[in-house]
Design a protein around this motif. Structure first.
Motif, PDB file in Angstrom:
ATOM      1  N   LEU A  95       0.840  -1.195   0.000  1.00  0.00           N
ATOM      2  CA  LEU A  95       0.000   0.000   0.000  1.00  0.00           C
ATOM      3  C   LEU A  95       0.873   1.243   0.000  1.00  0.00           C
ATOM      4  CD1 LEU A  95      -2.661  -1.123   2.632  1.00  0.00           C
ATOM      5  CD2 LEU A  95      -2.953  -1.013   0.155  1.00  0.00           C
ATOM      6  N   GLU A  96       0.722   2.041  -1.045  1.00  0.00           N
ATOM      7  CA  GLU A  96       1.505   3.268  -1.161  1.00  0.00           C
ATOM      8  C   GLU A  96       1.152   4.221  -0.019  1.00  0.00           C
ATOM      9  OE1 GLU A  96       2.297   6.828  -4.424  1.00  0.00           O
ATOM     10  OE2 GLU A  96       1.273   4.987  -5.028  1.00  0.00           O
ATOM     11  N   GLY A  97       2.176   4.763   0.611  1.00  0.00           N
ATOM     12  CA  GLY A  97       1.947   5.696   1.710  1.00  0.00           C
ATOM     13  C   GLY A  97       2.064   5.063   3.079  1.00  0.00           C
ATOM     14  N   ILE A  98       2.244   3.728   3.129  1.00  0.00           N
ATOM     15  CA  ILE A  98       2.442   3.043   4.409  1.00  0.00           C
ATOM     16  C   ILE A  98       3.845   2.446   4.429  1.00  0.00           C
ATOM     17  CG2 ILE A  98       1.760   1.101   5.863  1.00  0.00           C
ATOM     18  CD1 ILE A  98      -1.068   1.529   5.140  1.00  0.00           C
ATOM     19  N   LYS A  99       4.637   2.853   5.400  1.00  0.00           N
ATOM     20  CA  LYS A  99       6.024   2.399   5.476  1.00  0.00           C
ATOM     21  C   LYS A  99       6.172   1.096   6.255  1.00  0.00           C
ATOM     22  CE  LYS A  99       8.067   7.004   4.988  1.00  0.00           C
ATOM     23  NZ  LYS A  99       8.946   8.031   5.614  1.00  0.00           N
ATOM     24  N   LYS A 100       5.384   0.951   7.310  1.00  0.00           N
ATOM     25  CA  LYS A 100       5.512  -0.238   8.150  1.00  0.00           C
ATOM     26  C   LYS A 100       4.815  -1.440   7.512  1.00  0.00           C
ATOM     27  CE  LYS A 100       5.743   2.076  12.673  1.00  0.00           C
ATOM     28  NZ  LYS A 100       5.062   2.176  14.005  1.00  0.00           N
ATOM     29  N   PRO A 101       5.315  -2.650   7.761  1.00  0.00           N
ATOM     30  CA  PRO A 101       4.572  -3.849   7.345  1.00  0.00           C
ATOM     31  C   PRO A 101       3.225  -3.907   8.074  1.00  0.00           C
ATOM     32  CG  PRO A 101       6.838  -4.396   7.937  1.00  0.00           C
ATOM     33  CD  PRO A 101       6.606  -2.991   8.383  1.00  0.00           C
ATOM     34  N   VAL A 102       2.197  -4.372   7.380  1.00  0.00           N
ATOM     35  CA  VAL A 102       0.836  -4.370   7.914  1.00  0.00           C
ATOM     36  C   VAL A 102       0.321  -5.804   8.086  1.00  0.00           C
ATOM     37  CG1 VAL A 102      -1.558  -3.746   7.435  1.00  0.00           C
ATOM     38  CG2 VAL A 102       0.273  -2.134   6.899  1.00  0.00           C
ATOM     39  N   PRO A 103       0.054  -6.242   9.314  1.00  0.00           N
ATOM     40  CA  PRO A 103      -0.577  -7.549   9.507  1.00  0.00           C
ATOM     41  C   PRO A 103      -2.066  -7.452   9.168  1.00  0.00           C
ATOM     42  CG  PRO A 103       0.577  -6.797  11.490  1.00  0.00           C
ATOM     43  CD  PRO A 103       0.401  -5.619  10.593  1.00  0.00           C
ATOM     44  N   PHE A 111       0.958  11.757   5.123  1.00  0.00           N
ATOM     45  CA  PHE A 111       0.167  12.877   4.629  1.00  0.00           C
ATOM     46  C   PHE A 111       0.330  13.002   3.103  1.00  0.00           C
ATOM     47  CE2 PHE A 111      -0.307  17.344   3.486  1.00  0.00           C
ATOM     48  CZ  PHE A 111      -1.523  17.649   4.069  1.00  0.00           C
ATOM     49  N   PRO A 112      -0.729  13.258   2.329  1.00  0.00           N
ATOM     50  CA  PRO A 112      -2.109  13.549   2.724  1.00  0.00           C
ATOM     51  C   PRO A 112      -3.023  12.323   2.717  1.00  0.00           C
ATOM     52  CG  PRO A 112      -1.864  14.031   0.407  1.00  0.00           C
ATOM     53  CD  PRO A 112      -0.518  13.510   0.875  1.00  0.00           C
ATOM     54  N   LEU A 113      -2.444  11.133   2.445  1.00  0.00           N
ATOM     55  CA  LEU A 113      -3.289   9.937   2.365  1.00  0.00           C
ATOM     56  C   LEU A 113      -3.981   9.636   3.688  1.00  0.00           C
ATOM     57  CD1 LEU A 113      -1.095   7.545   0.183  1.00  0.00           C
ATOM     58  CD2 LEU A 113      -3.266   8.596  -0.451  1.00  0.00           C
ATOM     59  N   ASN A 114      -3.335  10.002   4.801  1.00  0.00           N
ATOM     60  CA  ASN A 114      -3.982   9.742   6.091  1.00  0.00           C
ATOM     61  C   ASN A 114      -5.295  10.513   6.216  1.00  0.00           C
ATOM     62  OD1 ASN A 114      -2.619  12.198   6.202  1.00  0.00           O
ATOM     63  ND2 ASN A 114      -2.073  11.983   8.367  1.00  0.00           N
ATOM     64  N   LEU A 115      -5.343  11.720   5.664  1.00  0.00           N
ATOM     65  CA  LEU A 115      -6.585  12.502   5.688  1.00  0.00           C
ATOM     66  C   LEU A 115      -7.631  11.880   4.773  1.00  0.00           C
ATOM     67  CD1 LEU A 115      -5.255  16.191   5.647  1.00  0.00           C
ATOM     68  CD2 LEU A 115      -6.026  14.817   7.596  1.00  0.00           C
ATOM     69  N   ILE A 116      -7.188  11.415   3.627  1.00  0.00           N
ATOM     70  CA  ILE A 116      -8.120  10.791   2.679  1.00  0.00           C
ATOM     71  C   ILE A 116      -8.733   9.528   3.283  1.00  0.00           C
ATOM     72  CG2 ILE A 116      -8.268   9.595   0.452  1.00  0.00           C
ATOM     73  CD1 ILE A 116      -6.152  11.558  -0.590  1.00  0.00           C
ATOM     74  N   MET A 117      -7.877   8.679   3.882  1.00  0.00           N
ATOM     75  CA  MET A 117      -8.364   7.419   4.447  1.00  0.00           C
ATOM     76  C   MET A 117      -9.227   7.655   5.685  1.00  0.00           C
ATOM     77  SD  MET A 117      -7.343   5.278   2.320  1.00  0.00           S
ATOM     78  CE  MET A 117      -6.100   5.117   1.028  1.00  0.00           C
ATOM     79  N   SER A 118      -9.045   8.773   6.350  1.00  0.00           N
ATOM     80  CA  SER A 118      -9.860   9.105   7.521  1.00  0.00           C
ATOM     81  C   SER A 118     -11.201   9.714   7.129  1.00  0.00           C
ATOM     82  CB  SER A 118      -9.108  10.084   8.440  1.00  0.00           C
ATOM     83  OG  SER A 118      -7.913   9.507   8.911  1.00  0.00           O
TER      84      SER A 118
END
Length: 388
Positions: free
Chosen positions: A111-119, A188-195
């Motif tokens: 997922l673009e915009g997420i740096k950490k691995p996601v479980p 940012f700014p994807l965090n605002l979009i996803m929220s």
């Protein structure tokens, strides 16, 4: 109440061609173990047994009962393996507090915009239809062909299915929960979009459509997997046959999908015979009262401290766990293995592999999960928990 750990030993076929090493050699190369089944799903089966061995060596005595189920025919629907296991447990009146099977993984770089691995822990899995399509016509000599023949009629019908995909259902299934739980992980700014998905859903849904891996999360997919026709080069083919596999989005049913298929084909000459069909699985609980969810979070923090938020998701394939719905409503599908985008084609494909470190982490996860499950009440929710 007891819980259950599920896995399967059977694998899909593999030929030597295209593999770095023989596909059934389990050869170690550059820090990876190569072989068919290394991530689907002998890693879970052997990982469970190895975790148990480590616990037994320490003379560990579990306080909460649990079951181990290892099937042998998951790749062909599990009718003689998992289905029999589930039926036996049901006759014994067994009820499970949760069941953990294969399914989703720890996603790294998806997922673009997420740096950490996601479980991503799947709380449902898509339904499925395997249907045979056929067209019959009178045979004859190829020197005097009719205007339309069986191959052309069926090919045109299947082309209409490909050119008219099932509707985009983004926001009508658990995929919306996935993004809500991950919103804070985006930069940012994807965090605002996803929220604010209530506003940006149309944009996100179009983005998801661009890649097969995310497109599968938002609609029922159509895959034409087999096509057979013709008996001789100078004979009009008396019949044409094809097999199509549909994976059904959680917000649809078998009946609804078949109605769309018939309307899209719009040709009574094309006969449809259902080989197998079942609706999407019920959605498992995902909140602070769900025992399994809290145990998974705690265990992930123990073994993978650098991952991001733990999120619910959809399993786009099918697993043995679907046979256990009479034993529990808390079915979760998660393989504690880190996957990068280039790992996906290896599943059922060439050069399937698992890193040595990745397998060790899987054993450690199972080792910790069994111990973490030995509590009488839920642990205090982690700060990342959400109220739904």
């Amino acid at each position: 109440m007891p819980y259950m750990l599920l896995a399967h030993m059977d694998v899909v076929p593999a030929s030597q061609e295209g593999w770095h090493v023989p596909p059934f050699s389990a050869q170690e190369l550059d820090g990876f173990i190569y072989g068919r089944g290394t991530v689907d799903n002998k890693n879970s089966a052997i990982g469970i047994l190895q975790a148990l061995e480590f616990l037994l060596r320490r003379d560990y005595r579990p306080r909460r009962s649990f079951y181990i189920g290892i099937g042998h025919d998951e790749e062909v629907s599990g009718r003689k393996g998992a289905m029999k296991i589930a039926a036996l447990l049901e006759t014994r009146g067994v009820k499970l507090v949760f069941l953990l099977d294969e399914g989703s993984v720890i996603l790294d770089g998806f997922l673009e915009g997420i740096k950490k691995p996601v479980p991503l822990i799947a709380i449902t899995e898509k339904g499925s239809i395997t249907a045979n399509f056929s067209v019959e016509s009178a045979p004859g000599h190829s020197s005097a062909p009719p205007k339309e023949m069986s191959i052309g009629i069926l090919a045109a019908a299947l082309s209409r299915l490909e050119q008219n995909p099932m509707p985009n259902l983004f926001g009508q299934g658990p995929e919306i929960m996935t993004l809500e739980y991950l919103a804070s992980e985006f930069s940012f700014p994807l965090n605002l979009i996803m929220s604010n998905l209530w506003l940006f859903s149309p944009v996100i849904s179009r983005i998801f459509e661009q890649k097969p891996s995310t497109n599968a999360l938002i609609r029922t997919t159509t895959a034409i997997t087999m096509f057979n026709a013709g008996i001789k080069s100078n004979v009009i083919p008396p019949s044409a046959k094809a097999t199509v596999n549909f994976r059904i989005h959680p917000s649809q049913t078998v009946e609804e999908v078949l109605e769309i298929v018939k309307n899209t084909i719009a040709d009574d000459r094309v006969k449809i015979d259902i080989q197998e069909a079942f609706d999407p699985l019920p959605i498992s609980p995902w909140d602070d009262r769900a025992f399994g969810v809290q145990i998974f979070r705690r265990t992930l923090l123990d073994v993978f401290p650098d991952v991001g938020s733990v999120a619910p998701g959809i399993c786009i394939g099918n697993t043995d766990s679907r046979h256990f719905t009479n034993l529990t409503d808390a079915i979760y599908r998660f393989n504690p293995v880190v996957f990068k985008p280039d790992d996906v084609p290896r599943v059922h494909g060439l050069n399937e592999r698992i890193s040595v470190e990745g397998y060790e982490k899987q054993v450690e996860f199972l080792f910790q999960l069994i111990q973490n499950s030995d509590i009488s009440k839920l642990p205090k929710p982690h700060a990342e928990s959400h109220e739904l």
